[in-house]
Design an enzyme around this catalytic site. Structure first.
Site, PDB file in Angstrom:
ATOM      1  N   LYS A   1      35.824 105.547 111.907  1.00  0.00           N
ATOM      2  CA  LYS A   1      34.657 105.619 111.029  1.00  0.00           C
ATOM      3  C   LYS A   1      34.342 104.209 110.565  1.00  0.00           C
ATOM      4  O   LYS A   1      35.145 103.571 109.881  1.00  0.00           O
ATOM      5  CB  LYS A   1      34.942 106.535 109.843  1.00  0.00           C
TER       6      LYS A   1
ATOM      7  N   ARG B   1      24.103 109.250 101.625  1.00  0.00           N
ATOM      8  CA  ARG B   1      24.518 108.939 100.250  1.00  0.00           C
ATOM      9  C   ARG B   1      23.399 109.289  99.270  1.00  0.00           C
ATOM     10  O   ARG B   1      23.673 109.687  98.134  1.00  0.00           O
ATOM     11  CB  ARG B   1      24.939 107.466 100.139  1.00  0.00           C
TER      12      ARG B   1
ATOM     13  N   LYS C   1      32.807  99.905 100.814  1.00  0.00           N
ATOM     14  CA  LYS C   1      33.858 100.657 101.500  1.00  0.00           C
ATOM     15  C   LYS C   1      34.567  99.834 102.589  1.00  0.00           C
ATOM     16  O   LYS C   1      35.235 100.372 103.455  1.00  0.00           O
ATOM     17  CB  LYS C   1      33.262 101.944 102.082  1.00  0.00           C
TER      18      LYS C   1
ATOM     19  N   GLU D   1      43.666 103.364 115.434  1.00  0.00           N
ATOM     20  CA  GLU D   1      43.404 104.559 114.624  1.00  0.00           C
ATOM     21  C   GLU D   1      43.617 105.832 115.460  1.00  0.00           C
ATOM     22  O   GLU D   1      44.174 106.816 114.978  1.00  0.00           O
ATOM     23  CB  GLU D   1      41.965 104.532 114.082  1.00  0.00           C
TER      24      GLU D   1
ATOM     25  N   LYS E   1      32.205 107.623 114.489  1.00  0.00           N
ATOM     26  CA  LYS E   1      31.080 107.732 113.563  1.00  0.00           C
ATOM     27  C   LYS E   1      30.652 106.355 113.096  1.00  0.00           C
ATOM     28  O   LYS E   1      31.528 105.602 112.671  1.00  0.00           O
ATOM     29  CB  LYS E   1      31.527 108.576 112.364  1.00  0.00           C
TER      30      LYS E   1
ATOM     31  N   SER F   1      23.173 110.250 109.439  1.00  0.00           N
ATOM     32  CA  SER F   1      21.896 110.398 108.746  1.00  0.00           C
ATOM     33  C   SER F   1      20.890 109.293 109.081  1.00  0.00           C
ATOM     34  O   SER F   1      19.712 109.560 109.299  1.00  0.00           O
ATOM     35  CB  SER F   1      22.140 110.446 107.238  1.00  0.00           C
TER      36      SER F   1
ATOM     37  N   TYR G   1      22.091 116.212 112.692  1.00  0.00           N
ATOM     38  CA  TYR G   1      21.072 116.874 111.871  1.00  0.00           C
ATOM     39  C   TYR G   1      19.966 117.428 112.755  1.00  0.00           C
ATOM     40  O   TYR G   1      19.118 118.175 112.296  1.00  0.00           O
ATOM     41  CB  TYR G   1      20.518 115.879 110.829  1.00  0.00           C
TER      42      TYR G   1
HETATM   43  C1  PBG Z   1      31.914 110.192 103.018  1.00  0.00           C
HETATM   44  C2  PBG Z   1      31.018 110.570 104.153  1.00  0.00           C
HETATM   45  C3  PBG Z   1      29.902 109.825 104.533  1.00  0.00           C
HETATM   46  C4  PBG Z   1      29.305 110.515 105.593  1.00  0.00           C
HETATM   47  C5  PBG Z   1      30.065 111.658 105.840  1.00  0.00           C
HETATM   48  N1  PBG Z   1      31.142 111.658 104.935  1.00  0.00           N
HETATM   49  C6  PBG Z   1      29.300 108.607 103.950  1.00  0.00           C
HETATM   50  C7  PBG Z   1      30.148 107.478 103.564  1.00  0.00           C
HETATM   51  O1  PBG Z   1      31.228 107.242 104.126  1.00  0.00           O
HETATM   52  O2  PBG Z   1      29.729 106.784 102.654  1.00  0.00           O
HETATM   53  C8  PBG Z   1      28.063 110.048 106.281  1.00  0.00           C
HETATM   54  C9  PBG Z   1      27.343 111.013 107.132  1.00  0.00           C
HETATM   55  C10 PBG Z   1      25.963 110.613 107.489  1.00  0.00           C
HETATM   56  O3  PBG Z   1      25.491 109.484 107.207  1.00  0.00           O
HETATM   57  O4  PBG Z   1      25.275 111.446 108.086  1.00  0.00           O
HETATM   58  N2  PBG Z   1      33.144 110.769 102.926  1.00  0.00           N
END
Ligand code: PBG
Length: 327
Positions: free
Chosen positions: A197, A207, A219, A235, A250, A276, A315
């Site tokens: 990730k 968010r 983060k 990982e 991701k 997203s 989505y």
């Molecule tokens: C956080 C989480 C995030 C997403 C899924 N779980 C955002 C982040 O790490 O700040 C993002 C998913 C998306 O953007 O569609 N645990």
């Protein structure tokens, strides 16, 4: 002039031939549809940066999920939108017996017993700091976070989840969660690990949807650096040793090389999260008339599959099935 004897265009001559030689297909059974869940009832609230995606109260989400299931889209990943007054430093609401998200999991399983419910394990939706780990004086406490994630996972397991999805990127969390699940009698519950990730700007609209952005800091000390590829292998090896059942990459579209790398280095199913921001880009360009929406969606999802994803969280899942499979 004599041309080369090979003429690749022979295999592109008609739709029927092109269909026969097509290598990559996406079936609805390989798609996962995300849901953003609200406390309360009878509400369906639009998300400005994600046209076509809503935050639903449980009753409304069930209606929507049933309409997905009716067209063969049967895998769902659920995210909670938590009210500010439920948030605290230790994300205690995440495993509180009254937590509406836990009730939502049970309701999904009761109303849609044949569907898959995948949950989100991370502190950020419930954290007053908006971080995925316990945050104090600018630092994330990795090992203390594991205990919170473990409690959250067991609570979600008790609520009836089919698959647990740790999205937090703490070190050692897959093994820790696996142990806690097993000790509590959930040895059949699978873990879909957010393995690679990345610290991505493409999570922006998510968010907004959850109102979960970090209040302070960023983060970067737990999510991966976009410049790194081999680190994804570290990982992946750890997650596999610790007992993950699925490995996720991701975002998806900006990380096709990482999808392909993991695919070639594991025998576990590879999941790609078409996030997203990747959704929002297509929607925005289509709204302006700059891109053909359906063609962009199809090409994007096909490229993610072609890179090596077995399963795609997107989505677009419902729209994809509706526009390509229905009727
Ligand atoms: C956080 C989480 C995030 C997403 C899924 N779980 C955002 C982040 O790490 O700040 C993002 C998913 C998306 O953007 O569609 N645990």
């Amino acid at each position: 002039m004599k041309l080369n004897i090979q003429r690749p265009r022979r295999n592109r001559q008609s739709a029927a031939i092109r269909g026969m030689v097509q290598e990559t297909f996406i079936h609805p059974s390989q798609l996962i549809m995300p849901f953003f869940l609200l406390e309360g009832e009878n509400q369906k609230v639009a998300i400005a940066s994600m046209p076509g995606i809503f935050r639903y109260t449980i009753d409304e989400a069930i209606k929507e999920a049933k309409s997905c299931a009716a067209m063969g889209l049967v895998n769902f990943i659920l995210f909670p939108v938590v009210e500010e007054n439920h948030k605290d430093k230790h994300a205690t609401y995440s495993y509180h017996p009254d937590c509406f998200y836990l009730k939502a999991i049970s309701t999904f399983k009761k109303e849609l017993p044949d569907c898959t419910v995948i949950t989100d394990v991370a502190m950020d939706p419930y954290s007053s700091d908006g971080h995925d780990g316990l945050y104090e004086n600018g630092k994330i406490h990795n090992d203390q976070t594991l205990h919170i994630l473990g409690k959250m996972s067991v609570a979600q397991a008790k609520a009836g989840a089919d698959i647990i999805g740790p999205s937090d990127m703490m070190d050692g969390r897959i093994g820790f969660i696996r142990n806690m699940l097993d000790e509590n009698g959930f040895d059949q519950l699978a873990i879909m690990s957010y393995t690679a990730k990345y610290a991505s700007c493409f999570y922006g609209p998510f968010r907004d949807a959850l109102d979960s952005a970090p209040k302070e800091g960023n983060k970067l000390t737990y999510q991966m650096s976009p410049g790194n590829q081999r680190e994804a292998l570290i990982e992946a090896q750890l997650d596999e040793q610790e007992g993950a059942d699925y490995l996720m990459v991701k975002p998806a579209l900006a990380y096709l090389d990482v999808i392909s790398l993991l695919k070639n280095n594991t025998n576990l199913p590879i999941v790609a999260y078409n996030v997203s921001g990747e959704y929002a880009m297509v929607k925005a360009a289509a709204e302006k008339g700059w891109l053909d929406e359906k063609a962009s969606m199809n090409e994007m999802l096909t490229s993610i599959k072609r890179a090596g994803a077995d399963i795609i969280i997107t989505y677009f899942a419902k729209q994809f099935v509706e526009t390509n499979f229905k009727g």
